[in-house]
Design a protein around this motif. Structure first.
Motif, short mmCIF file in Angstrom:
data_model
loop_
_atom_site.label_atom_id
_atom_site.label_comp_id
_atom_site.label_asym_id
_atom_site.label_seq_id
_atom_site.Cartn_x
_atom_site.Cartn_y
_atom_site.Cartn_z
N ALA A 1 19.15 -4.27 -77.34
CA ALA A 1 17.75 -4.20 -76.92
C ALA A 1 16.90 -3.43 -77.91
N SER B 1 13.27 -1.07 -77.49
CA SER B 1 12.34 -0.46 -76.55
C SER B 1 11.23 0.19 -77.35
N ASN C 1 8.04 2.74 -72.66
CA ASN C 1 9.37 2.14 -72.52
C ASN C 1 9.37 0.67 -72.11
N SER D 1 10.84 -2.72 -72.69
CA SER D 1 12.13 -3.04 -73.29
C SER D 1 12.38 -4.54 -73.29
N TYR E 1 15.56 -7.21 -73.95
CA TYR E 1 17.02 -7.28 -73.99
C TYR E 1 17.43 -8.68 -74.41
#
Length: 163
Positions: free
Chosen positions: A75, A77, A85, A87, A89
């Motif tokens: 990931a 972020s 934050n 993020s 993935y």
């Protein structure tokens, strides 16, 4: 996504780190007094196997990703002035995005439901409550990247010369 309680006088575009062809954009919503959050993820980036070598991350705050063995995926972020934050993935069979929400009140649980496009199940969506510190609440969308889906993305990428 329209953020009804956020107002911007102008627009901002952020490049997504490690995703060279993708970006996130904030701009005034023309249909309300809020702000429009738009995220553009390139097919080239989703199919880029080098992104599978990124460091693995759990949810912001360290809780395990729901439905993921080991609770972590490769990931990236990042934070900007409006969000902390965010993020992205990318696993061999999953693409996900976590959008932080300042608070969800007293909710501390993670509630997950199947996510559909029309009648087709395409992944899961989770409402992520605050962690033990009262932070890191948000929405997590995890989309399935089965071989069939990857082939469809590859087909679209070739059709529009994105490869």
């Amino acid at each position: 996504m329209v953020l009804t309680k956020v107002q911007l006088a102008g627009g901002l575009r952020y490049n997504i780190p490690k995703y060279p062809n993708s970006y996130m954009e904030l701009s005034p919503d023309l249909e309300s007094s809020g702000t429009l959050l738009a995220i553009s993820i390139s097919a080239k980036d989703i199919l880029d196997t080098s992104l599978l070598k990124l460091d693995t991350l759990a949810l912001p705050g360290g809780r395990a990703l729901p439905g993921v063995a080991g609770g972590r995926l490769p990931a990236v972020s990042f934070s900007n002035t409006s969000f902390q934050n965010i993020s992205f993935y990318l696993g061999p069979k999953i693409f996900g995005i976590f959008i932080p929400i300042k608070t969800l009140g007293p909710i501390t649980a993670i509630i997950t439901s199947r996510y559909y496009t029309g009648t087709n199940r395409v992944g899961n969506i989770s409402l992520v409550g605050n962690d033990a510190n009262g932070e890191n609440a948000g929405v997590l969308l995890m989309l399935d990247l089965t071989t069939t889906v990857k082939n469809q993305i590859q087909s679209v990428a070739k059709k529009y010369a994105l490869d």
